[in-house]
Design a protein around this motif. Structure first.
Motif, mmCIF file in Angstrom:
data_model
loop_
_atom_site.group_PDB
_atom_site.id
_atom_site.type_symbol
_atom_site.label_atom_id
_atom_site.label_comp_id
_atom_site.label_asym_id
_atom_site.label_seq_id
_atom_site.Cartn_x
_atom_site.Cartn_y
_atom_site.Cartn_z
ATOM 1 N N LEU A 1 6.491 19.672 14.993
ATOM 2 C CA LEU A 1 5.037 19.023 15.318
ATOM 3 C C LEU A 1 4.650 17.719 14.496
ATOM 4 N N VAL A 2 5.027 17.970 13.268
ATOM 5 C CA VAL A 2 4.634 16.948 12.365
ATOM 6 C C VAL A 2 5.362 15.753 12.494
ATOM 7 N N ALA A 3 6.803 15.944 12.656
ATOM 8 C CA ALA A 3 7.639 14.828 12.918
ATOM 9 C C ALA A 3 7.284 14.118 14.045
ATOM 10 N N GLN A 4 6.981 14.702 15.174
ATOM 11 C CA GLN A 4 6.485 14.225 16.525
ATOM 12 C C GLN A 4 5.412 13.373 16.457
ATOM 13 N N ALA A 5 4.641 13.736 15.485
ATOM 14 C CA ALA A 5 3.267 12.988 15.347
ATOM 15 C C ALA A 5 3.463 11.865 14.443
ATOM 16 N N LEU B 1 4.435 11.931 11.268
ATOM 17 C CA LEU B 1 4.029 12.336 9.890
ATOM 18 C C LEU B 1 5.154 12.971 8.993
ATOM 19 N N LYS B 2 4.802 13.233 7.991
ATOM 20 C CA LYS B 2 5.525 14.225 7.208
ATOM 21 C C LYS B 2 4.646 15.033 6.336
ATOM 22 N N ILE B 3 5.392 16.180 5.823
ATOM 23 C CA ILE B 3 4.538 17.289 5.081
ATOM 24 C C ILE B 3 4.950 16.624 3.434
ATOM 25 N N SER B 4 3.900 16.517 2.805
ATOM 26 C CA SER B 4 4.138 15.908 1.627
ATOM 27 C C SER B 4 4.411 17.206 0.375
ATOM 28 N N MET C 1 0.629 -1.108 0.036
ATOM 29 C CA MET C 1 0.044 0.109 -0.165
ATOM 30 C C MET C 1 0.927 1.246 0.002
ATOM 31 N N PRO C 2 0.495 2.429 -0.850
ATOM 32 C CA PRO C 2 1.148 3.611 -0.899
ATOM 33 C C PRO C 2 1.156 4.364 0.273
ATOM 34 N N LEU C 3 2.000 5.550 0.727
ATOM 35 C CA LEU C 3 1.973 6.189 1.825
ATOM 36 C C LEU C 3 0.479 6.843 1.498
ATOM 37 N N LEU C 4 -0.288 6.930 2.653
ATOM 38 C CA LEU C 4 -1.652 7.647 2.754
ATOM 39 C C LEU C 4 -1.482 9.119 3.408
ATOM 40 N N GLY C 5 -2.010 10.060 2.511
ATOM 41 C CA GLY C 5 -2.033 11.257 3.158
ATOM 42 C C GLY C 5 -3.163 12.215 2.738
ATOM 43 N N ILE C 6 -3.292 13.323 3.623
ATOM 44 C CA ILE C 6 -4.633 14.145 3.462
ATOM 45 C C ILE C 6 -4.261 15.577 3.507
ATOM 46 N N ALA D 1 -4.832 13.643 11.962
ATOM 47 C CA ALA D 1 -4.434 12.658 10.846
ATOM 48 C C ALA D 1 -3.408 11.584 11.397
ATOM 49 N N SER D 2 -2.604 12.089 12.509
ATOM 50 C CA SER D 2 -1.850 10.759 12.997
ATOM 51 C C SER D 2 -2.749 9.651 13.505
ATOM 52 N N SER D 3 -3.650 10.057 14.240
ATOM 53 C CA SER D 3 -4.287 9.273 14.951
ATOM 54 C C SER D 3 -5.159 8.083 14.085
ATOM 55 N N ALA D 4 -5.360 8.760 13.135
ATOM 56 C CA ALA D 4 -6.410 8.280 12.039
ATOM 57 C C ALA D 4 -5.711 7.289 11.314
ATOM 58 N N GLY D 5 -4.468 7.273 11.389
ATOM 59 C CA GLY D 5 -3.328 6.587 10.523
ATOM 60 C C GLY D 5 -2.735 7.036 9.262
ATOM 61 N N PHE D 6 -3.140 8.193 9.109
ATOM 62 C CA PHE D 6 -2.004 8.680 7.690
ATOM 63 C C PHE D 6 -0.515 8.903 8.167
ATOM 64 N N SER D 7 -0.158 9.110 7.010
ATOM 65 C CA SER D 7 1.443 8.976 7.010
ATOM 66 C C SER D 7 2.268 10.524 6.429
ATOM 67 N N SER D 8 1.350 11.102 5.970
ATOM 68 C CA SER D 8 1.727 12.464 5.548
ATOM 69 C C SER D 8 0.247 13.751 5.253
ATOM 70 N N ILE D 9 0.761 14.797 5.244
ATOM 71 C CA ILE D 9 -0.161 15.811 5.149
ATOM 72 C C ILE D 9 0.183 16.802 4.199
ATOM 73 N N GLU D 10 -0.621 17.483 3.499
ATOM 74 C CA GLU D 10 -0.433 18.497 2.462
ATOM 75 C C GLU D 10 -0.600 19.815 3.313
#
Length: 314
Positions: free
Chosen positions: A72-76, A78-81, A1-6, A26-35
């Motif tokens: 904040l993003v890294a601590q959660a 996640l990454k910023i896509s 499965m690819p990386l999932l973002g929102i 976003a982190s709690s829901a299971g996403f790996s990235s945000i725009e």
């Protein structure tokens, strides 16, 4: 499965919901990235500058705020896509407006490394580390994936690639929110041909990000905007996008077929949700977590349907 973002915008309106809350949801829901959307960024920057007693227009303040967002993003986890959008950048003839466009680009450009991303999204209507060019479905001169790809080919730069967006492509080539059926005439045949061409034409390395969204079948059909300056597809785009396969809410676009074409290119990067909907204006605290949960479910349902060979809409 690819990386999932929102997209951060797709988790709630920035006037009612903080970027910090969106990151955690976003982190709690299971996403790996945000725009990271500009509205969320500017809201965070304003709050940060106020708390520090600093001028939000100063580069040093923006850089410090971007570093905090990056942390904040890294601590959660996640990454910023990408950071997006750099609005109204193209086509200025007036020297002052062109100067302003380049200054806005510069202010975004210096943030990228501190946000720990290298991608800036520029919609159709500077050179970041990478630039993803996106044709909007209501674009005046560039509105289809083919036209967008032509621009990128002519640009012929390694750091310029395409942003494929299921909503914008399907809204332009298949859907019609002003008709009872919700479809253009001979839409299925023409879209099948377009998707075959897409999967054979665009090299996977030139797709910098894939944005995913479905949309509501309007019943009764929309009425055209009274203001002739408003592109007909924009009201539908801004108020009625949905997460993939939310058929209980009226989702009907052939997102599975479009996504299969993207996958057939060999693309293995982020699949990121970009949904605009009036529901994002709700002020209740649970708005953010509800949209995060709906989004991750939509993406997972999409992958499951693709793997199981869900019934084609074409």
């Amino acid at each position: 499965m690819p990386l999932l973002g929102i997209a951060s915008l797709s988790l709630g309106d920035c006037h009612s919901h903080s970027l910090q809350a969106k990151i955690q949801a976003a982190s709690s829901a299971g996403f790996s990235s945000i725009e990271l959307f500009d509205n969320d960024w500017f809201a965070f920057l304003k709050s940060y500058a106020h708390s520090k007693g600093q001028d939000e227009d100063e580069d040093s303040t923006a850089i410090a705020a971007a570093q905090e967002v990056g942390s904040l993003v890294a601590q959660a986890g996640l990454k910023i896509s990408c950071l997006q959008p750099l609005r109204d950048f193209e086509g200025w003839m007036d020297s002052e407006k062109k100067k302003d466009a380049y200054e806005r680009a510069r202010k975004f450009y210096i943030l990228l490394p501190h946000l720990r991303t290298d991608l800036l999204l520029v919609p159709s209507n500077t050179s970041p580390l990478r630039l993803a060019y996106e044709g909007l479905s209501w674009g005046t001169r560039v509105s289809t994936w083919k036209q967008t790809w032509d621009v990128i080919r002519m640009t012929n730069r390694d750091n310029v690639g395409i942003c494929l967006d299921s909503f914008n492509s399907l809204a332009r080539e298949w859907a019609d929110p002003y008709s009872i059926s919700g479809k253009q005439e001979k839409a299925d045949e023409s879209l099948r041909a377009s998707l075959r061409e897409l999967s054979r034409t665009i090299p996977k390395e030139k797709i910098f990000i894939y944005q995913v969204a479905d949309a509501k079948l309007m019943s009764p059909p929309l009425l055209p905007p009274e203001d002739p300056s408003i592109p007909p597809l924009r009201p539908w785009s801004r108020s009625h996008r949905l997460f993939p396969l939310e058929t209980d809410l009226g989702a009907y676009l052939p997102v599975i077929e479009f996504s299969k074409a993207v996958k057939e290119t060999g693309y293995d990067g982020d699949w990121s949700l970009e949904v605009f909907n009036d529901s994002l204006l709700r002020v209740e605290k649970e708005t953010v977590s509800q949209h995060a949960s709906r989004g991750i479910k939509g993406l997972r349902d999409l992958f499951l349907q693709m793997e199981e060979g869900g019934q084609s809409k074409l």
